[in-house]
Design a protein around this motif. Structure first.
Motif, mmCIF file in Angstrom:
data_model
loop_
_atom_site.group_PDB
_atom_site.id
_atom_site.type_symbol
_atom_site.label_atom_id
_atom_site.label_comp_id
_atom_site.label_asym_id
_atom_site.label_seq_id
_atom_site.Cartn_x
_atom_site.Cartn_y
_atom_site.Cartn_z
ATOM 1 N N UNK A 7 26.620 38.815 33.084
ATOM 2 C CA UNK A 7 27.031 38.294 34.392
ATOM 3 C C UNK A 7 25.814 38.088 35.300
ATOM 4 N N UNK A 11 24.900 34.464 36.850
ATOM 5 C CA UNK A 11 24.839 34.215 38.292
ATOM 6 C C UNK A 11 23.441 33.744 38.692
ATOM 7 N N UNK A 90 34.983 33.902 45.920
ATOM 8 C CA UNK A 90 36.204 34.479 45.342
ATOM 9 C C UNK A 90 36.160 34.450 43.824
ATOM 10 N N UNK A 92 33.647 34.704 41.959
ATOM 11 C CA UNK A 92 32.807 35.784 41.441
ATOM 12 C C UNK A 92 33.468 37.151 41.636
ATOM 13 N N UNK A 93 34.142 37.292 42.786
ATOM 14 C CA UNK A 93 34.650 38.624 43.091
ATOM 15 C C UNK A 93 35.951 38.978 42.373
ATOM 16 N N UNK A 94 36.622 38.011 41.737
ATOM 17 C CA UNK A 94 37.781 38.404 40.922
ATOM 18 C C UNK A 94 37.382 38.608 39.466
ATOM 19 N N UNK A 95 36.100 38.457 39.151
ATOM 20 C CA UNK A 95 35.654 38.667 37.773
ATOM 21 C C UNK A 95 35.589 40.174 37.478
ATOM 22 N N UNK A 96 35.886 40.537 36.232
ATOM 23 C CA UNK A 96 35.904 41.969 35.890
ATOM 24 C C UNK A 96 34.495 42.518 35.656
ATOM 25 N N UNK A 97 33.667 42.455 36.675
ATOM 26 C CA UNK A 97 32.295 42.950 36.542
ATOM 27 C C UNK A 97 31.944 43.762 37.777
ATOM 28 N N UNK A 99 30.367 45.015 41.135
ATOM 29 C CA UNK A 99 29.959 44.300 42.357
ATOM 30 C C UNK A 99 28.432 44.282 42.475
ATOM 31 N N UNK A 258 36.695 43.249 51.258
ATOM 32 C CA UNK A 258 37.992 43.766 50.803
ATOM 33 C C UNK A 258 38.835 44.382 51.927
#
Lengths: 260, 316
Positions: A7, A11, A90, A92-97, A99, A258
């Motif tokens: 990831x 990115x 969004x 990126x932030x809903x990816x299971x990785x 923060x 969040x």
């Protein structure tokens, strides 16, 4: 396969791809350094050189190099605000990785972008024949990386608590420009009146500039005239600022995203 | 509670930091695996708030929520692996091509190691992109910059992207917002196709009733609270009043017959007869007066929906 590592690379690669599609940004990024080195450096050199025990243009080149690495990465991170406004954040932030992987990937991408900009400045320096020792320049590489990472973490902590692009754009120059002078990018700061001395020691860019100079001039007769701190002190402060700003910045950024 | 429930929401509440009231107030519902679930409500009802909480991008104030068997707070990462999300506003990078957006997603989700070009990606990836693009009719545009795509194409691209990691649940937050009627209709066709092929649960929010009408289960929400829930047929049955409107050449004869036979009616002009449990046939059979008009009032879900929203608003 480590997902977080993948990831980070993904990115980072996005920011580099975007740089090559944004010729204006590439061009704009050369303007400041060329003014600093070409105009300020050259004119100061012509007027001061007689009284200085070191080459002033080399001194300004190293300062500008640190400043470019620092500022380019910092303002690159500010583009996270833009990502947030265009809703790409969004994705990126809903990816299971982690923060931290998201933010570190972003900083790493902008670090590579800043290195590409340095190549342009180096080319300019060679064209106007600034005396540079290639071996010492190569030795700078890992430390230049550290400077970029710290710049990225600085950008992160600035934007973590700010919601919109406009506010960031207004605030950012106030936080960056004074540091040019306080950090001695193109002005010697060996001697400073007390208030400026305090401000100078608070400015993170001071350690970025001095780190590169302390490594470059290490072992040279110019060292005592150009360097403020021992390289080890500079490394410790730069790495420390990076870790604190990166950890706190990611925490605040994610929390503000969040907990609305 | 059966294990078939892929989404469980119990007593969910959300109060935004700068707000004094709850945007979502004690909401509970379940979604069965493989279902097409619609969360229906007017703008500002709390739909996006609920979908943001379920997709782990917003913290909740109270309640219990699990998605695909994982707690949204304690197992956020597992929840994220199990879901695909189409946000209200397109979340594409317009500086990249369509395929680059898909590749970014696939790499981010750890499906394949990073590679700088489509051709260098594993064949499995290339095949999946091609297959999905075919289903959604986007084959010709996969390598175009996102900037050049229309609103409908962007939506399709987002659907392809969100399906790359084979999620169990696909969340769509007002996906047809801003699309023209033709793109909207075709998007529904594609979604049904995707649902059949991928055997996926669909969670949709919308304020268009005709979109929700095709779903298996509808939850109607307004002011952060559930107003009605059930299958489209159940909602119709429970909440709709069915009646017929009749008239006769000699209205007074009709009126006296109805009164005599104790059939309740209302209105002065054409008369309204409520059906309640009686069938239309039984009701008509009782009437001897020649009728000049019979209208059966069998309202659409749209009319029922507007009524539900308006009635409850007036009571508050």
């Amino acid at each position: 396969m480590n997902n977080n590592f993948n990831a980070v690379i993904t990115i980072a690669a996005r920011d580099i791809t975007k740089l090559f599609r944004d010729q204006f940004r590439i061009l704009a990024s050369f303007i400041f350094p060329i003014i600093f080195i070409g105009v300020l450096g050259t004119s100061l050199q012509a007027n001061l050189q007689g009284s200085l025990p070191y080459n002033f243009l080399t001194f300004v080149f190293l300062g500008t190099m640190a400043q470019t690495l620092f500022q380019s990465t910092a303002s690159g991170i500010i583009s996270l605000v833009e990502d947030r406004q265009t809703d790409f954040a969004q994705e990126m932030f809903i990816a299971p990785i982690s923060r931290f992987a998201i933010i570190f990937g972003k900083i790493l991408g902008e670090t590579v972008v800043s290195f590409i900009q340095i190549l342009g400045i180096l080319l300019f320096a060679l064209i106007i024949r600034i005396p540079l020792d290639l071996g010492s320049l190569v030795r700078l590489l890992p430390f230049a990386l550290l400077v970029s990472l710290m710049g990225g973490a600085f950008g992160l902590i600035v934007m973590a608590n700010i919601k919109d692009q406009k506010s960031v754009n207004q605030l950012f120059p106030f936080l960056i420009f004074p540091q040019f002078f306080l950090a001695g990018v193109f002005n010697p700061i060996k001697v400073l009146p007390l208030p400026l001395l305090i401000a100078s020691r608070i400015a993170p860019m001071t350690y970025a500039v001095d780190l590169l100079r302390s490594v470059y001039y290490s072992g040279s007769p110019s060292y005592p005239f150009t360097v403020l701190f021992n390289p080890l002190i500079n490394i410790a402060v730069t790495a420390g600022i990076f870790l604190v700003f990166f950890t706190a910045g990611t925490y605040f950024f994610v929390r503000n995203e969040k907990n609305r | 509670m059966s294990d078939n429930q892929i989404i469980k929401v119990q007593n969910l509440a959300k109060q935004y930091r700068k707000s004094k009231t709850n945007a979502v107030d004690d909401v509970s519902f379940y979604v069965n695996e493989g279902a097409f679930f619609s969360l229906l409500g007017p703008n500002g009802a709390g739909k996006t708030t609920i979908i943001s909480i379920l997709t782990t991008t917003l913290s909740k104030t109270a309640g219990e929520v699990s998605v695909a068997g994982y707690d949204i707070d304690k197992q956020a990462s597992q929840v994220r692996s199990s879901i695909g999300v189409i946000f209200q506003n397109p979340s594409l990078d317009i500086n990249l091509t369509a395929e680059e957006n898909i590749r970014f997603h696939s790499n981010l989700y750890g499906l394949y190691p990073y590679n700088p070009s489509f051709k260098m990606m594993p064949l499995e990836y290339q095949q999946r992109v091609t297959d999905l693009a075919k289903v959604l009719g986007l084959e010709a545009d996969v390598f175009k910059p996102v900037k050049t795509l229309s609103g409908g194409m962007k939506r399709k691209l987002e659907i392809i992207r969100s399906l790359m990691h084979k999620p169990k649940v696909l969340f769509l937050d007002e996906p047809t917002q801003g699309l023209d009627p033709i793109s909207r209709a075709s998007l529904w066709g594609y979604l049904q196709e995707i649902r059949r092929q991928e055997k996926i649960t669909i969670f949709l929010t919308t304020h268009y009733l005709e979109e929700a009408e095709h779903s298996d289960y509808i939850c109607i929400i307004n002011h952060g609270q559930i107003r009605a829930q059930g299958t489209p047929a159940e909602i119709k049955q429970v909440l709709l009043e069915k009646y017929i409107v009749v008239d006769a050449a000699d209205r007074s004869v009709l009126k006296s017959e109805l009164t005599q036979k104790q059939i309740p009616f209302s209105g002065e002009g054409p008369l309204r007869l409520d059906l309640d449990d009686t069938s239309i046939q039984d009701l008509i059979k009782q009437i001897q007066t020649p009728l000049s008009r019979i209208d059966i009032y069998n309202p659409s879900l749209e009319q029922a929906y507007v009524k539900i929203i308006q009635e409850r608003d007036q009571h508050e």
